[in-house]
Design an enzyme around this catalytic site. Structure first.
Site, PDB file in Angstrom:
ATOM      1  N   MET A 139      -9.162   8.325  -2.160  1.00 31.46           N
ATOM      2  CA  MET A 139      -9.779   9.086  -1.074  1.00 31.46           C
ATOM      3  C   MET A 139      -8.738   9.659  -0.126  1.00 31.46           C
ATOM      4  O   MET A 139      -8.884  10.785   0.370  1.00 31.46           O
ATOM      5  CB  MET A 139     -10.766   8.190  -0.308  1.00 31.46           C
ATOM      6  CG  MET A 139     -11.720   8.959   0.604  1.00 31.46           C
ATOM      7  SD  MET A 139     -12.914   9.952  -0.306  1.00 31.46           S
ATOM      8  CE  MET A 139     -12.879  11.483   0.643  1.00 31.46           C
ATOM      9  N   ASN A 172     -15.514   4.339   2.404  1.00 28.95           N
ATOM     10  CA  ASN A 172     -16.387   3.963   1.286  1.00 28.95           C
ATOM     11  C   ASN A 172     -17.493   4.972   0.980  1.00 28.95           C
ATOM     12  O   ASN A 172     -17.663   5.351  -0.187  1.00 28.95           O
ATOM     13  CB  ASN A 172     -16.971   2.571   1.528  1.00 28.95           C
ATOM     14  CG  ASN A 172     -15.909   1.490   1.492  1.00 28.95           C
ATOM     15  OD1 ASN A 172     -14.972   1.561   0.706  1.00 28.95           O
ATOM     16  ND2 ASN A 172     -16.037   0.492   2.351  1.00 28.95           N
ATOM     17  N   GLY A 203      -8.119  -1.472  -8.825  1.00 27.84           N
ATOM     18  CA  GLY A 203      -7.637  -2.335  -9.903  1.00 27.84           C
ATOM     19  C   GLY A 203      -7.705  -3.789  -9.505  1.00 27.84           C
ATOM     20  O   GLY A 203      -6.695  -4.490  -9.458  1.00 27.84           O
ATOM     21  N   TYR A 222     -10.706   4.012  -9.475  1.00 31.98           N
ATOM     22  CA  TYR A 222     -10.383   4.105  -8.047  1.00 31.98           C
ATOM     23  C   TYR A 222      -9.891   2.775  -7.476  1.00 31.98           C
ATOM     24  O   TYR A 222      -9.656   2.662  -6.264  1.00 31.98           O
ATOM     25  CB  TYR A 222     -11.595   4.610  -7.251  1.00 31.98           C
ATOM     26  CG  TYR A 222     -12.773   3.670  -7.202  1.00 31.98           C
ATOM     27  CD1 TYR A 222     -12.989   2.863  -6.092  1.00 31.98           C
ATOM     28  CD2 TYR A 222     -13.686   3.588  -8.258  1.00 31.98           C
ATOM     29  CE1 TYR A 222     -14.071   1.991  -6.031  1.00 31.98           C
ATOM     30  CE2 TYR A 222     -14.762   2.729  -8.208  1.00 31.98           C
ATOM     31  CZ  TYR A 222     -14.953   1.936  -7.091  1.00 31.98           C
ATOM     32  OH  TYR A 222     -16.030   1.072  -7.031  1.00 31.98           O
ATOM     33  N   LYS A 241     -18.645  -7.467   6.092  1.00 29.43           N
ATOM     34  CA  LYS A 241     -17.478  -6.739   6.583  1.00 29.43           C
ATOM     35  C   LYS A 241     -17.049  -7.266   7.948  1.00 29.43           C
ATOM     36  O   LYS A 241     -17.844  -7.367   8.869  1.00 29.43           O
ATOM     37  CB  LYS A 241     -17.811  -5.245   6.681  1.00 29.43           C
ATOM     38  CG  LYS A 241     -16.694  -4.372   7.213  1.00 29.43           C
ATOM     39  CD  LYS A 241     -15.523  -4.288   6.256  1.00 29.43           C
ATOM     40  CE  LYS A 241     -15.828  -3.435   5.050  1.00 29.43           C
ATOM     41  NZ  LYS A 241     -14.653  -3.278   4.171  1.00 29.43           N
ATOM     42  N   SER A 283     -20.264 -12.908 -13.212  1.00 33.54           N
ATOM     43  CA  SER A 283     -21.193 -14.043 -13.148  1.00 33.54           C
ATOM     44  C   SER A 283     -20.855 -14.892 -11.931  1.00 33.54           C
ATOM     45  O   SER A 283     -19.691 -15.023 -11.554  1.00 33.54           O
ATOM     46  CB  SER A 283     -21.092 -14.899 -14.414  1.00 33.54           C
ATOM     47  OG  SER A 283     -21.518 -14.181 -15.537  1.00 33.54           O
ATOM     48  N   VAL A 326     -18.075   0.285  -2.040  1.00 27.63           N
ATOM     49  CA  VAL A 326     -18.207   1.572  -2.726  1.00 27.63           C
ATOM     50  C   VAL A 326     -19.339   1.508  -3.741  1.00 27.63           C
ATOM     51  O   VAL A 326     -20.164   2.428  -3.839  1.00 27.63           O
ATOM     52  CB  VAL A 326     -16.888   1.973  -3.415  1.00 27.63           C
ATOM     53  CG1 VAL A 326     -17.101   3.190  -4.317  1.00 27.63           C
ATOM     54  CG2 VAL A 326     -15.810   2.281  -2.379  1.00 27.63           C
ATOM     55  N   TYR A 346       0.857  -1.192   0.000  1.00 29.87           N
ATOM     56  CA  TYR A 346       0.000   0.000   0.000  1.00 29.87           C
ATOM     57  C   TYR A 346       0.892   1.241   0.000  1.00 29.87           C
ATOM     58  O   TYR A 346       1.970   1.233   0.606  1.00 29.87           O
ATOM     59  CB  TYR A 346      -0.905  -0.009   1.233  1.00 29.87           C
ATOM     60  CG  TYR A 346      -2.069   0.948   1.157  1.00 29.87           C
ATOM     61  CD1 TYR A 346      -3.087   0.757   0.224  1.00 29.87           C
ATOM     62  CD2 TYR A 346      -2.156   2.046   2.011  1.00 29.87           C
ATOM     63  CE1 TYR A 346      -4.160   1.628   0.146  1.00 29.87           C
ATOM     64  CE2 TYR A 346      -3.231   2.922   1.943  1.00 29.87           C
ATOM     65  CZ  TYR A 346      -4.226   2.711   1.009  1.00 29.87           C
ATOM     66  OH  TYR A 346      -5.294   3.586   0.933  1.00 29.87           O
TER      67      TYR A 346
END
Length: 344
Positions: free
Chosen positions: A282, A142, A257, A255, A338, A192, A171, A69
């Site tokens: 963000m 989010n 990938g 925002y 979550k 799917s 999101v 990150y």
């Protein structure tokens, strides 16, 4: 003499607290350790003592522990970028936060997976005290990401259309709900799966106008005229066909990938429709947005929609700090609910 001893004793008081710490970058369930540490129970002049109440496990948290990150706190570090807590005491110079306020982090890498924390005043931001735990603990990332992408790139009007992939992400679900509130139509692309019918119903119950699979997007059998804004969190082929939906002057905002593939763009629409490609993070918005008024305005509107039930609560799974390995492992492999650390 007694007064001097009492003052010295008070200054040396300390509180014991537990926190989830990582000392190196690797697989989160293996990297994270539960440690008990001692901190001062009285903040210095510019500090705030916070009792953290709840904190989610987000993809960014996992990526941070893995070392991939962009934001890397100094090691050893406490995990968690998001969450909320209650202010227990404040230093003599603190003016923007008071005892009893509910607060969220004002920067990435603060470390919310802890019971108590001493933080600088400018590293915290007060929020509505009446928000329930499910809303407050996930208030920072989010919902604002969805809000800002809908507000900052295209001047959307009632009746306009937004298309997005990853529509069943956190999101994506907030995009659907905010668009419904604002009278904006949504075209929502999902992968799917065996429970596709169930997922389509869930998204339509949130307010989705159209829900299609990636295969249906690629076939181009369905036409969606007038798409002004496209929101991409997948990349690769999905972003190529998503951008193809855009109308003249439309914009695709990336925002995320999730496919780990480069963002592809169709040559024809880029030239003949003058579409544009933008990126959004963000954390960067928070870094460059120095006006508390703009943030208060956003938070107030989002909190109002949450309290009215127009934005629904996420389904959560509550975990204790001592169950961190299981919680982190689940967060890495299952995405339907979550995972939360409840810290009180």
């Amino acid at each position: 003499m007694l007064k001097v001893l009492s003052l010295r004793s008070a200054l040396q008081r300390a509180a014991s607290t537990r926190q989830l710490v990582y000392e190196g970058y690797r697989n989160p369930p293996e990297a994270i350790q539960l440690k008990t540490v001692t901190i001062a129970d009285k903040p210095s002049a510019d500090q705030v003592l916070v009792q953290w109440i709840a904190a989610p496990i987000n993809p960014a948290d996992l990526n941070q522990i893995q070392g991939v990150y962009p934001v890397k706190p100094a090691l050893p570090a406490v995990g968690g970028n998001e969450g909320f807590g209650k202010v227990i005491s404040v230093g003599s110079n603190v003016s923007s936060i008071k005892v009893g306020d509910h607060v969220i982090p004002d920067r990435s890498g603060l470390g919310t997976w802890r019971e108590l924390g001493l933080h600088q005043e400018n590293d915290l931001f007060p929020i509505d005290n009446t928000l329930s735990m499910e809303y407050a603990a996930t208030f920072q990332v989010n919902p604002p990401t969805a809000y800002r992408m809908l507000k900052d790139f295209i001047d959307l009007k009632k009746g306009d259309t937004v298309a997005q992939n990853g529509a069943n992400s956190a999101v994506g679900k907030h995009v659907i709900q905010i668009c419904r509130i604002l009278g904006i139509k949504t075209v929502n692309v999902v992968r799917s799966r065996d429970n596709l019918e169930e997922l389509v119903k869930e998204l339509k119950d949130l307010g989705a106008d159209e829900v299609i699979t990636q295969e249906e997007l690629y076939s181009r059998k369905k036409k969606f005229p007038g798409v002004k804004l496209a929101l991409n969190c997948v990349g690769g082929r999905s972003s190529l066909f998503l951008a193809s939906l855009l109308d003249h002057g439309g914009c695709m905002v990336t925002y995320g990938g999730m496919s780990k593939q480069p963002v592809d763009c169709p040559t024809g629409p880029l030239i003949f429709k003058d579409i544009s490609l933008r990126g959004f993070w963000m954390s960067r918005w928070y870094d460059i947005q120095k006006s508390p008024e703009k943030r208060h305005e956003m938070y107030q509107e989002l909190a109002g929609w949450m309290k009215s039930g127009e934005i629904k609560k996420q389904e959560i799974v509550k975990n204790r700090l001592e169950d961190h390995a299981k919680a982190l492992d689940t967060a890495l492999s299952k995405f339907d609910k979550k995972q939360f650390f409840v810290l009180e």
